[in-house]
Design an enzyme around this catalytic site. Structure first.
Site, short mmCIF file in Angstrom:
data_model
loop_
_atom_site.label_atom_id
_atom_site.label_comp_id
_atom_site.label_asym_id
_atom_site.label_seq_id
_atom_site.Cartn_x
_atom_site.Cartn_y
_atom_site.Cartn_z
N THR A 129 0.84 -1.20 0.00
CA THR A 129 0.00 0.00 0.00
C THR A 129 0.87 1.25 0.00
O THR A 129 0.61 2.22 -0.71
CB THR A 129 -0.90 0.01 1.25
OG1 THR A 129 -1.68 -1.17 1.25
CG2 THR A 129 -1.81 1.22 1.26
N HIS A 173 3.98 -2.60 13.45
CA HIS A 173 3.01 -1.49 13.38
C HIS A 173 3.14 -0.64 14.63
O HIS A 173 3.37 -1.18 15.71
CB HIS A 173 1.57 -2.02 13.35
CG HIS A 173 1.15 -2.55 12.02
ND1 HIS A 173 0.09 -3.40 11.88
CD2 HIS A 173 1.62 -2.31 10.77
CE1 HIS A 173 -0.07 -3.69 10.59
NE2 HIS A 173 0.85 -3.06 9.90
N HIS A 187 4.60 -9.44 -0.36
CA HIS A 187 5.39 -8.21 -0.47
C HIS A 187 6.89 -8.45 -0.38
O HIS A 187 7.34 -9.45 0.14
CB HIS A 187 5.00 -7.23 0.64
CG HIS A 187 3.58 -6.79 0.55
ND1 HIS A 187 3.00 -6.37 -0.63
CD2 HIS A 187 2.61 -6.70 1.49
CE1 HIS A 187 1.74 -6.06 -0.39
NE2 HIS A 187 1.48 -6.24 0.88
#
Ligand code: CTP
Length: 319
Positions: free
Chosen positions: A242, A277, A293
């Site tokens: 993203t 995160h 990814h």
């Protein structure tokens, strides 16, 4: 002339140095950073050969009708029907039509943001992009609050909102959506079949509760076009993250692009642990073969662009 190409590996010297600690490398780049307007324009022009963010940011109402059948981008054998709700939420015109911003911030979700005190700086940008409905309220000092566009992979509904199993989780999602207050909510609805119901749940909530967001659903060609651009530049990504998608789109409408929260490494420059995160306890998964990814590779490319002045990466504290 810059010695490092877009893929960060055009000269043997650059390869040698990439073996040195990331710490030295990034700091060195940071202290010297100067925007390279010519290069930014060149990149914009090159990316425009592959995609046009103004168009590809969302499918428009005029191009689909309820009942139309769409093949998922990553699951070509599976299809979905365009529902009445999805149709109702498709924009009539591009949410980025004719838009230009002097500076933009793209906020990735790495734990490197914790204790960065970057909130104020992030909020000072003309356009702020965030990823995957990441929470801001409890972290304003480090991440800011301004949100002009936020992405939402359907998997977020499972990961962060327990698939709306009960009213408490529904309420949590509703609150988050209400807090978006007119910004663009970007939902990749046509990528993978697994997100079907989750997208429908969110669409329904938005309509039922008259939530003030401008929904956008990326075009079917976007992912492949972005991948094509990077592959052409010898950045061999599997599936763009993203964060990389947002950078690629932003080159179209932002003059200066600043990236925060991009750090796909478990240690910071001083070898302190870094959460994957900033807001949850998810573990690093991108190193496994199963991950779609190739984040460290993307980071290397972004770092090379930083060193050439095409974008600015912040991976430490803000002043
Ligand atoms: N990111 C990063 N380093 C991390 C975590 C995230 O550089 N430790 C960047 C990536 O570009 C990522 C973006 O921040 O796409 C948003 O993070 P996240 O919501 O975690 O995205 P993912 O779910 O990991 O991946 P995606 O949504 O791209 O499938």
């Amino acid at each position: 002339r810059a010695e490092v190409g877009i893929n960060g590996s055009s000269s043997p010297a650059a390869v040698d140095r990439s073996n040195e600690s990331i710490k030295h490398h990034v700091r060195l780049g940071l202290s010297k950073w100067k925007h390279n307007q010519t290069l930014s324009l060149k990149i914009r022009k090159h990316i425009l050969k592959f995609l046009d963010a103004e168009k590809d940011i969302s499918v428009l109402k005029g191009t689909l009708k309820p009942g139309d059948i769409i093949h998922y981008v990553f699951d070509r054998d599976s299809t979905m029907n365009v529902s009445q709700n999805l149709y109702a939420l498709l924009p009539r015109t591009s949410p980025l039509k004719g838009k230009h911003f002097r500076t933009c911030a793209i906020v990735g979700n790495s734990g490197i943001l914790l204790n960065s005190a970057c909130g104020e700086e992030i909020d000072s940008h003309n356009f702020v992009i965030r990823c995957n409905l990441a929470p801001v309220q409890e972290y304003t000092q480090d991440v800011g609050t301004k949100t002009d566009l936020v992405t939402m992979n359907p998997s977020v509904i499972q990961r962060a909102f327990e698939d709306l199993v009960n009213d408490t989780w529904k309420e949590k999602l509703l609150q988050r959506l209400h807090s978006l207050n007119g910004s663009i909510l970007w939902i990749p609805a046509f990528m993978a079949k697994g997100g079907k119901e989750r997208v429908e749940w969110v669409n329904e909530l938005i309509l039922k509760h008259h939530i003030n967001v401008r929904t956008a659903y990326p075009s079917l060609r976007l992912l492949h076009a972005v991948r094509g651009y990077w592959l052409t530049n010898k950045v061999y990504i599997k599936r763009p993250t993203t964060g990389l998608l947002m950078y690629t789109l932003a080159t179209r409408f932002c003059n200066r692009i600043h990236l925060y929260g991009f750090w796909p490494f478990p240690r910071d420059q001083d070898q302190n642990p870094v959460k994957y995160h900033y807001y949850d306890s998810l573990k690093y998964g991108y190193t496994s073969q199963a991950s779609p990814h190739t984040m460290p590779l993307e980071f290397k490319a972004l770092k090379a662009l930083h060193q050439q002045g095409a974008l600015k990466l912040t991976v430490g504290e803000c002043e």
